[in-house]
Design an enzyme around this catalytic site. Structure first.
Site, PDB file in Angstrom:
ATOM      1  N   CYS A   1       4.151   9.421 -45.444  1.00 27.56           N
ATOM      2  CA  CYS A   1       3.836   7.997 -45.336  1.00 27.56           C
ATOM      3  C   CYS A   1       3.923   7.532 -43.876  1.00 27.56           C
ATOM      4  O   CYS A   1       4.495   8.218 -43.025  1.00 27.56           O
ATOM      5  CB  CYS A   1       4.792   7.170 -46.187  1.00 27.56           C
ATOM      6  SG  CYS A   1       4.497   7.310 -47.972  1.00 27.56           S
TER       7      CYS A   1
ATOM      8  N   HIS B   1       4.469   1.462 -45.140  1.00 29.05           N
ATOM      9  CA  HIS B   1       5.579   0.684 -45.693  1.00 29.05           C
ATOM     10  C   HIS B   1       6.670   0.464 -44.634  1.00 29.05           C
ATOM     11  O   HIS B   1       6.741   1.164 -43.611  1.00 29.05           O
ATOM     12  CB  HIS B   1       6.163   1.370 -46.933  1.00 29.05           C
ATOM     13  CG  HIS B   1       6.757   2.726 -46.681  1.00 29.05           C
ATOM     14  ND1 HIS B   1       7.985   2.923 -46.065  1.00 29.05           N
ATOM     15  CD2 HIS B   1       6.286   3.966 -46.982  1.00 29.05           C
ATOM     16  CE1 HIS B   1       8.249   4.220 -46.019  1.00 29.05           C
ATOM     17  NE2 HIS B   1       7.225   4.879 -46.558  1.00 29.05           N
TER      18      HIS B   1
END
Length: 453
Positions: free
Chosen positions: A428, A412
């Site tokens: 992440c 992301h």
């Protein structure tokens, strides 16, 4: 002319001088004779007097009159023309055709003994399932009716097609099967189930043994009216057990998977093929176990296997992909996450289409997962929540261009970073916003993601 008329008249009826149990049936058709016999059979009862009083039908006493066969015998006297003229020389009383069932007679005779009178009880063999042992249910003396006179009376009524009477007396009766006789049978049954029953798999690494309870369930005890019980092995029960063990011994096939290059050469094997193996002698083993136990002998045997052929699925990969972290097919989209280099690279087959892009991966306390995954969910923007390494909660609003590939792990955009190439995220892959958007637009649900060091 008179002789012709006589012969023609008796072509379909009983000839003169024909009687059945003393009843004249001359001139009757076969069907008329059958009906006459059945009518008299219904009236041929046995009146019982003495210690017991009752009136029994022939059916009650297990005696059956075959009216059809008896009528056929009567009609046979005039089967042809010569027989019809011979019949004029003398008569014939046709014997009634009967059959008897001793078990029905015994049951009826037992019912003549009043409930308040103890009846003789034969010893029997029963399985004590608590200890898996065959034991004897004790015999006892009692009162009974001698069935000999009763059977003779039934035969007399059937042969004469007329009622008869019999005088019966109660007698003290010893059991037909003594405790000693039954114990001998129980001992044999216990000796059978004490024998070992073992099957070995084909390579000798596994053993399948029947426990005592299982072997006991195979033994069938058949009680008899006037003799000791008999034993047998239920081959269907044995077959069911053998089938269950065979299913365990069978080896399920595994379809192998391997990658090949454009020349057809194998460059990697991801799953080794396993040829299936199936037991092919279960029926033979069932028969052998049945015969062995019936002889009081142990059984030891081995499963024999039929081996199938190995099966493979081959996947052609792009030229040059054999040395990459993921061996993609020509034109296949996939994402390479190199945690050692802290980069993300997008490929189509073996061709780089974007990157490598330097990113921020998981911190030491919250590392990024490794393995092969697939993009399963995407959001243009989302508030992301989770826990820090110390157990406290975090919440980040308006996270852009999210592509999840495993549980809460995603690629992301991270507008809060101005530099890249270190480990600091919750797991992440934090990317420049424009790079995350490119991934979001380019990747599809199902796109392979490989994370590795």
């Amino acid at each position: 002319m008179g002789g012709y008329a006589y012969a023609e008249h008796y072509a379909d009826v009983a000839v003169p001088g024909t009687t059945v149990a003393g009843t004249d049936v001359a001139g009757m058709s076969r069907d008329e004779i059958v009906k006459a016999i059945e009518a008299k059979a219904d009236a041929a009862t046995v009146t019982i007097t003495g210690d017991a009083e009752a009136t029994a039908s022939l059916t009650d006493l297990g005696t059956t009159i075959n009216a059809e066969a008896t009528a056929d015998a009567a009609m046979s006297r005039g089967a042809d023309v010569i027989d019809r003229f011979k019949a004029l020389l003398g008569g014939a009383d046709i014997e009634v055709v009967t059959a008897s069932d001793d078990a029905v007679l015994e049951d009826y005779a037992s019912g003549l003994v009043p409930e308040d009178q103890a009846k003789a009880k034969s010893a029997s063999v029963v399985l004590n399932s608590d200890v898996n042992t065959f034991e004897v249910s004790a015999s006892s003396e009692g009162v009974s009716v001698d069935t000999t006179d009763l059977a003779q009376a039934a035969a007399r009524a059937a042969s004469t097609l007329s009622p008869t009477t019999v005088d019966l007396a109660y007698v003290n009766t010893a059991p037909a099967v003594s405790d000693a006789d039954a114990q001998a049978v129980a001992d044999t049954a216990n000796q059978w189930i004490a024998q070992d029953v073992t099957i070995t798999n084909a390579d000798g690494t596994e053993f399948y043994s029947a426990d005592t309870a299982t072997k006991a369930s195979w033994v069938v005890v058949t009680e008899n009216l006037d003799a000791a019980p008999t034993l047998s092995i239920d081959s269907e029960q044995v077959a069911e057990w053998v089938s269950t063990q065979a299913a365990t011994a069978n080896i399920e096939p595994v379809i192998g998977q391997r990658n090949v290059n454009s020349s057809g050469q194998v460059v990697a094997t991801s799953v080794e093929a396993v040829a299936g193996q199936t037991v092919n002698n279960a029926e033979t083993i069932t028969t052998a176990i049945t015969e062995s136990l019936s002889s009081g002998e142990a059984y030891s045997g081995t499963f024999e296997m039929t081996t199938g052929e190995e099966q493979w699925e081959e996947r052609e990969i792009a030229d040059g992909a054999e040395d990459l972290a993921y061996q993609a097919a020509e034109g296949e989209k996939w994402i390479d996450i190199n945690l050692s280099a802290k980069t993300v690279t997008s490929y189509e087959g073996a061709t780089v289409v974007r990157g490598p892009v330097t990113i921020v991966d998981g911190a030491a306390a919250t590392p990024t997962v490794t393995g092969t995954y697939h993009v399963y969910l995407q959001y243009e923007t989302q508030t992301m929540r989770g826990q820090n390494a110390d157990g406290t909660d975090y919440e980040t609003e308006n996270v852009p261009w999210i592509s999840y590939f495993y549980e809460g792990y995603a690629l992301h955009g991270a507008p809060w970073w101005s530099s890249w190439g270190f480990s600091a995220s919750h797991g992440c892959l934090n990317m420049p916003v424009d790079e995350a958007k490119w991934i979001y637009d380019w990747a599809e649900i199902g796109t392979t993601v490989v994370s590795h060091y």
